[in-house]
Design a protein around this motif. Sequence first.
Motif, PDB file in Angstrom:
ATOM      1  N   TYR A   7       0.829  -1.203   0.000  1.00 21.39           N
ATOM      2  CA  TYR A   7       0.000   0.000   0.000  1.00 21.39           C
ATOM      3  C   TYR A   7       0.866   1.256   0.000  1.00 21.39           C
ATOM      4  N   PHE A   8       1.942   1.190   0.813  1.00 23.75           N
ATOM      5  CA  PHE A   8       2.857   2.321   0.879  1.00 23.75           C
ATOM      6  C   PHE A   8       3.461   2.594  -0.500  1.00 23.75           C
TER       7      PHE A   8
ATOM      8  N   ALA B 171     -17.706   2.213   1.234  1.00 21.52           N
ATOM      9  CA  ALA B 171     -16.883   3.425   1.185  1.00 21.52           C
ATOM     10  C   ALA B 171     -17.753   4.556   0.638  1.00 21.52           C
ATOM     11  N   ILE B 172     -17.836   5.659   1.378  1.00 20.31           N
ATOM     12  CA  ILE B 172     -18.644   6.794   0.934  1.00 20.31           C
ATOM     13  C   ILE B 172     -17.713   7.936   0.574  1.00 20.31           C
ATOM     14  N   TYR B 212      -7.046  11.203  -8.534  1.00 18.60           N
ATOM     15  CA  TYR B 212      -7.710  10.694  -7.327  1.00 18.60           C
ATOM     16  C   TYR B 212      -7.120   9.369  -6.891  1.00 18.60           C
ATOM     17  N   ALA B 213      -5.875   9.093  -7.315  1.00 12.00           N
ATOM     18  CA  ALA B 213      -5.290   7.782  -7.050  1.00 12.00           C
ATOM     19  C   ALA B 213      -5.286   7.413  -5.571  1.00 12.00           C
ATOM     20  N   PRO B 214      -4.819   8.299  -4.664  1.00 14.17           N
ATOM     21  CA  PRO B 214      -4.701   7.835  -3.281  1.00 14.17           C
ATOM     22  C   PRO B 214      -6.035   7.403  -2.679  1.00 14.17           C
ATOM     23  N   VAL B 215      -7.098   8.121  -3.003  1.00 14.45           N
ATOM     24  CA  VAL B 215      -8.387   7.784  -2.418  1.00 14.45           C
ATOM     25  C   VAL B 215      -8.846   6.414  -2.939  1.00 14.45           C
ATOM     26  N   ILE B 216      -8.540   6.150  -4.205  1.00 11.76           N
ATOM     27  CA  ILE B 216      -8.945   4.869  -4.783  1.00 11.76           C
ATOM     28  C   ILE B 216      -8.083   3.739  -4.222  1.00 11.76           C
ATOM     29  N   GLN B 217      -6.791   4.031  -4.029  1.00 11.33           N
ATOM     30  CA  GLN B 217      -5.921   3.027  -3.432  1.00 11.33           C
ATOM     31  C   GLN B 217      -6.397   2.688  -2.026  1.00 11.33           C
ATOM     32  N   ARG B 218      -6.880   3.710  -1.334  1.00  9.03           N
ATOM     33  CA  ARG B 218      -7.366   3.484   0.023  1.00  9.03           C
ATOM     34  C   ARG B 218      -8.626   2.620  -0.006  1.00  9.03           C
ATOM     35  N   VAL B 219      -9.493   2.882  -0.976  1.00  9.29           N
ATOM     36  CA  VAL B 219     -10.702   2.067  -1.116  1.00  9.29           C
ATOM     37  C   VAL B 219     -10.295   0.608  -1.306  1.00  9.29           C
ATOM     38  N   GLY B 220      -9.268   0.380  -2.124  1.00 10.88           N
ATOM     39  CA  GLY B 220      -8.794  -0.978  -2.365  1.00 10.88           C
ATOM     40  C   GLY B 220      -8.208  -1.595  -1.114  1.00 10.88           C
ATOM     41  N   GLU B 222      -8.803  -0.841   2.046  1.00  7.05           N
ATOM     42  CA  GLU B 222      -9.803  -1.077   3.090  1.00  7.05           C
ATOM     43  C   GLU B 222     -10.766  -2.199   2.692  1.00  7.05           C
ATOM     44  N   LYS B 223     -10.586  -2.762   1.500  1.00  5.06           N
ATOM     45  CA  LYS B 223     -11.415  -3.864   0.999  1.00  5.06           C
ATOM     46  C   LYS B 223     -12.906  -3.515   1.019  1.00  5.06           C
ATOM     47  N   ALA B 224     -13.214  -2.330   0.520  1.00  5.35           N
ATOM     48  CA  ALA B 224     -14.614  -1.946   0.384  1.00  5.35           C
ATOM     49  C   ALA B 224     -15.265  -2.845  -0.645  1.00  5.35           C
ATOM     50  N   ASP B 225     -16.537  -3.194  -0.436  1.00  2.75           N
ATOM     51  CA  ASP B 225     -17.184  -3.960  -1.501  1.00  2.75           C
ATOM     52  C   ASP B 225     -18.192  -3.134  -2.286  1.00  2.75           C
TER      53      ASP B 225
END
Lengths: 304, 375
Positions: A7-8, B171-172, B212-220, B222-225
């Motif tokens: 992730y990092f 994820a909202i 918007y890459a970081p927000v999408i990476q975070r969604v991935g 956090e395993k949002a469904d």
Amino acid sequence: MNSELQYFFELVFSGITKGSIYALIALGYTMVYGIIELINFAHGEIYMIGAFTGLIVAGLLGIFGFPLLGVLAIAVICAIIWCAAYGYTIEKVAYRPLRNAPRLSPLISAIGMSIFLQNYVQLAQTSDFLPFPQLIPDFEFLDSIAYIVSSTDVVIIVLSAVVMTALHCFIKYTNMGKAMRATAQNRKMAMLLGIDADSIISVTFVIGSALAAIGGVLIASRMGSIDAYIGFLAGMKAFTAAVLGGIGSIPGAMFGGLVLGCCENLAAGYISSDYADVFAFLILVLILTFRPSGIFGRAPVQKV
Amino acid sequence: MLGKWLTSAVAASAMLLAASFAVSSAHAEPQTIKIGVPGAHSGNLAAYGLPPLNAARLMARYYNERGGINGMKVELLVQDDQCKPEMSTNVATKVLSDGAVVVMGHTCSGSTIAALPTYSNTILMSPSSTVPELTLSGKYPTFFRTIAKDDDQAALAVQCALDRLGAKRIAILHDQGDYGRGYAEYVKSMVEKDGRAEVIMFEGITPGAIDYAPVIQRVGREKADVVIFGGYHPEAAKLVTQMNKRRLKIPFISDDGVQLDAFIKMAGKNAEGVYVSGPKDISANEWYKKAREMHLKEYGEEPGHFYYQAVAAIQALLNAIEKSGSTETDKIMQALRTEYVDTPLGKIRFNEHGDAEGAGFSLYQVQNGKFVELN
């Protein structure tokens, strides 16, 4: 690979990608500032025009069925030529007549130019969002790491690195580069030694605009859409990057762009994307507090 | 001093007496059915108040040409409140003292809220006030509306995520604007209240940012469904495009700011499968065509905002009066809740809160480059 580490790296790579684009635009700001001490606010608009040129060229070539990489190369080259012409003309029209005016006048002229270009593109093209084709193909050999860094990101990082290295060599080793450095150090002295300062300034604008054009086409291909306003926020961020690195310093602009891109992404990834900009500007404030002339900037020497 | 006070007191009580006589005589033997039409008929919000007024006029004429309701003609009491809460209370008092049996109006939610205490014994039906609390708080039992609540779209999104997709981790995202953030907050509180799923992210993005890459990476990470986004189509298009690039194949749900063909044009094949809520397609309804025709004939142009909601409101009110055979508030309210009526919005009646059932939003999905209404 450990998922935390993965992730990092994901965040860092997307940060470097974004930072490379910031750096490409920031170079235009910093080179112009280095030579004529003007903040060229119309620079963000050049980036936007680059993206539009890329879109038009790619649309035309798409009709003839060119291969994707060929389309990308031709779109980038056309955007470079078109934007270089814009940069050259803007300097001639908006800044040269004000060369000996008080410093505020060219600044206002720059803001006017920015508004003019934005509205011109809106009228001549559209004020709506336009879809931008994906010009960078998905390489198969990068498939195994696609979850960390996409082909588009790799191309952006590599291409920016190549362009910036070439710029560095140009400035360091060619006669024109030497003349540019000399003009930046002391324009009057350079002129006395037979350097044509006006043409040096023109070349600076041309190079800066070409770099912004490359950034425009690359990022538009990554985002998948453009409109007439994309220059504003990108220009602001790139200007921030230039100040962060030390305005007037070329390695500073490159470094500033990368630092800003990575900071934003790490803040968005680990804290919250609501605060990405807050952290980016917090870094700016901190660096300017301790090094008022930026990371690579030299403190101005008072000449007595 | 005392004398002066006495005279004014006497005068005031005399006026009160007169007023109560006026009200009671109006209620006792109404020869006409008086419908109050308060709203923004001038000022800078008139564009929202005039179309409902047109609707009321056209519908009153329509019913009167057919002999009225229960043998009584329909009469309109038009009052202008300019969407100003400080004016709407006076306007409400005026409408009631003129003998309104039912009231269709108050354009803006703000002026509706200010006027509602005055209507404690009279039915008020708004074609345009969308604040959820008006019906949901239960404080105003005589309030009805033919427009969907602000949070109806959020309810559709949550229903889609939980029932249709069986999501557990939601994820909202939102665009930090009033509209997008409001939607996202309704979604959040509904998901938390339901308890079947967990809100793992609630984040704003900057419209116009280059990436918007970081927000999408975070969604991935956090395993949002499922991702629910509040905002407009440009950001939605960028988000789904970047999600696909990042090989993040999870459902994307959004609001009617995204339900535009421009979204599909921009996102291309990345738009496939995206769920959005949008106004129900009412253009096939019999009464929609009829009401539009009436407006075109009378005013020579397409009807404006809330016109069809206002037509539906007048129809619902008059239908309830006709079916209950009464002008008493309780009986009309009963009829509003039980009797279906054919309107431009479809066949509607009202639920226990006062919201129209069968009107409002539907869920759409992008299939083969088109928005397809799901049922």
